[in-house]
Design an enzyme around this catalytic site. Structure first.
Site, PDB file in Angstrom:
ATOM      1  N   GLU A 215     -31.819  -3.450  17.551  1.00 16.94           N
ATOM      2  CA  GLU A 215     -31.890  -4.005  18.911  1.00 16.94           C
ATOM      3  C   GLU A 215     -32.234  -2.893  19.908  1.00 16.94           C
ATOM      4  O   GLU A 215     -31.548  -2.700  20.919  1.00 16.94           O
ATOM      5  CB  GLU A 215     -30.582  -4.730  19.279  1.00 16.94           C
ATOM      6  CG  GLU A 215     -30.328  -5.916  18.368  1.00 16.94           C
ATOM      7  CD  GLU A 215     -29.229  -6.872  18.828  1.00 16.94           C
ATOM      8  OE1 GLU A 215     -28.538  -6.575  19.819  1.00 16.94           O
ATOM      9  OE2 GLU A 215     -29.085  -7.935  18.187  1.00 16.94           O
ATOM     10  N   GLU A 349     -30.027 -10.390  11.518  1.00 13.26           N
ATOM     11  CA  GLU A 349     -28.750 -10.796  12.138  1.00 13.26           C
ATOM     12  C   GLU A 349     -28.895 -12.251  12.546  1.00 13.26           C
ATOM     13  O   GLU A 349     -29.774 -12.591  13.347  1.00 13.26           O
ATOM     14  CB  GLU A 349     -28.413  -9.945  13.366  1.00 13.26           C
ATOM     15  CG  GLU A 349     -27.843  -8.592  13.020  1.00 13.26           C
ATOM     16  CD  GLU A 349     -27.328  -7.814  14.228  1.00 13.26           C
ATOM     17  OE1 GLU A 349     -26.776  -8.435  15.168  1.00 13.26           O
ATOM     18  OE2 GLU A 349     -27.484  -6.584  14.225  1.00 13.26           O
TER      19      GLU A 349
END
Ligand code: AHR
Length: 545
Positions: A215, A349
């Site tokens: 991220e 994820e």
């Protein structure tokens, strides 16, 4: 006076009481019959057809990957109890957890994060003296670093799984990451290899997957797509895997940070990375682009993980089906720059993210896991399977004690969640070949929410056996499947079904078997399979020929 009256009327009252009881029994019996007949009649018929001769892409077993971050009790207590613990363990790793994970054939585990990865310094977690640090992302608690590289690799060995290492791009350096990979993978007698041997592992480790940051658009450093791209190229170039066993075959896959949604911000991210990939030179390469997508509905996560009804059940399932749109959107961009589909989309994820359980540390992301989550997991796994040509990896968040977990532990106790059983039921789909299924899904409606009533996938396993997964999302109505099976001579069909009394039924330490698969069989006649699916259930069956 009352006494006289009572004694005179006593036998009559007793007679009428008996009559009332008999009447009540008759009425209840009649109502039960009506209810049973109604439910038998209520089963919606769904015609489904499978043609085994039309096999498609391989369902890469890595879509059943797991994610274990240094977060809450995901690692400490969940996996690692230390060699001196009274909890049965092998070199500090819980035996009960190892046994449970072996049974679901975990293909790979992503570690050490998550946001944690971009603050992780691998040297803190090797050698006899571990450096004690903090975990600022997740509750600001002490990070003892007693579970480091060697413990993670030992854990993988014990369960028979591959490493998916996320390197620190946010607060680390290419030098630090390159050293880590040399430490893990070289067979040459370098100083780092000797240090690895001195720490107990002379042979190189296998690192199957390398995540270049996590991220990076947010907790990984809030980078713009262009800034990340230039960083990623440097890491791709210099962070090498030296293992002799991973040079020609089984090469390490490098996975770049990808999008976290499907708005313009995210499509621009995918465009930037994939456009650059199309023109990449010999000096850098990627094999995967990650994507993160949680089922959360609104932020911060507010849905309860237990103690909810049909409204929240249908809202969450509606939201989770967005996965299809996200994958299609980003796959279309990838197709533009990589029509040969060399770069995999890795959904590393995903899962349900609910409000923390009351009384738990909010930084530990503790939630319950219900039948709703099992159905949610099946719907997502089916979406990945339908995109098997591009989606070749996925990691549910997270494996133990965090978010949509497989396993929950509390000191010496362990319980397997409904989602765990989904992963167990889906084992035959690992590396199976996707077979298209056509069916009219029908509609399940609750309030203003409409969802497909039925979802299904089919696949041929490595030995050629046909497997079907069918989910009945409708929490009120059974479904009767009539499947037309072409390309095989079916003789019988049997498997397992997972359902529970309520949409929010959970397994607890006290009652661990509330949501557990039970056997089911279908009827096969003249090449047609009929099978009755209970409301709010998922079923995996194989067809014998
Ligand atoms: O899984 C929890 C967190 O969610 C991860 O650390 C991060 O990558 C994501 O935002």
């Amino acid at each position: 006076m009352p006494l006289t009256l009572s004694s005179n009327l006593g036998p009559k009252i007793r007679y009428w009481r008996r009559q009332v009881i008999v009447m009540r029994l008759i009425v209840s019996f009649a109502l039960a019959i009506v209810a049973l007949t109604a439910s038998a009649m209520a089963a919606e018929k769904v015609a489904l057809s499978v043609d085994v001769s039309k096999a498609g892409a391989k369902i890469n077993r890595n879509i059943f990957g797991q994610f274990a971050e240094h977060l809450g009790h995901g690692i400490y207590d969940g996996i690692w109890v230390g060699p001196d613990s009274s909890i049965p363990n092998t070199r500090g790793i819980r035996n009960d957890v190892v046994t449970a994970l072996k049974a679901i054939k975990v293909p790979n585990i992503r570690w050490p994060g998550g946001c944690f990865a971009d603050e992780y310094h691998w040297r803190n977690g090797i050698g006899p003296q571990r450096v004690v640090t903090l975990n600022p992302n997740w509750g600001g608690v002490i990070e003892p670093n007693t579970f480091g590289t060697h413990e993670f690799m030992d854990f993988l060995d014990q369960i028979g799984s591959d490493a998916y290492i996320s390197i620190n791009v946010g607060s680390g350096t290419p030098h630090e990451a390159a050293d880590w990979l040399e430490y893990m993978t070289t067979a040459q007698p370098t100083t780092l290899a000797k240090e690895r041997a001195a720490n107990g592992h002379p042979d190189p480790y296998r690192v199957a997957n390398l995540g270049i940051g996590n991220e990076s658009w947010d907790c990984g450093g809030n980078m713009t797509p262009d800034y990340y791209l230039s960083q990623m190229k440097i890491y791709s170039r210099f962070v090498r895997n030296f293992s002799p066993a991973q040079q020609d075959k089984q090469q390490m896959l490098k996975i770049a940070v990808g999008p976290g949604g499907d708005g313009p911000r995210w499509t621009e991210w995918t465009e930037t990375i994939m456009k650059a990939y199309q023109q990449h030179t010999w000096s850098w390469d990627i094999n995967g682009l990650s994507m993160h997508n949680y089922t959360v509905v609104r932020w911060p996560p507010a849905f309860a993980s237990v103690g909810f009804g049909e409204t929240e059940y249908s809202q969450i399932l509606k939201s989770t089906l967005d996965m299809e749109r996200l994958i299609s959107t980003h796959s279309a961009i990838m197709d533009k720059y990589d029509p040969e589909k060399k770069v995999a989309l890795i959904v590393d994820e995903w899962g349900a993210w609910y409000a923390p359980l009351p009384g738990s540390n909010p930084g530990f992301l503790v939630q319950q896991n219900s039948l709703r989550d099992a159905i949610l997991a099946a719907l997502n796994l089916n979406i990945f399977a339908r995109h098997a040509d591009r989606v070749r990896g996925a990691n549910i968040a997270q494996m133990i004690n965090v978010l949509q977990a497989m396993i929950m532990t509390d000191r010496e106790n362990m319980v397997l969640t409904p989602t765990y059983y989904v992963y167990k039921m889906y084992v035959p789909f690992q590396d199976a070949t996707f077979v298209p299924v056509t069916f009219d899904s029908g509609t399940y409606t609750h309030g203003d929410i409409s969802l497909p009533r039925v979802d299904a996938i089919a696949a041929k396993d490595t030995r050629g056996k046909l497997w079907l997964e069918i989910t009945n999302l409708d929490p009120n109505e059974a479904v009767e499947i009539e499947a037309n099976l072409a390309g095989i001579t079916a003789k019988s069909a049997a498997g397992e079904t997972l359902t529970a009394p309520k949409v929010d039924s959970v397994n607890t330490f006290e009652a661990p078997n509330t949501v557990r698969p039970k056997p089911i069989s279908g009827k096969v006649e003249g090449g047609k399979l009929t099978l009755k699916l209970e409301p709010k259930s998922l079923t995996v069956i194989s067809v014998e020929q």
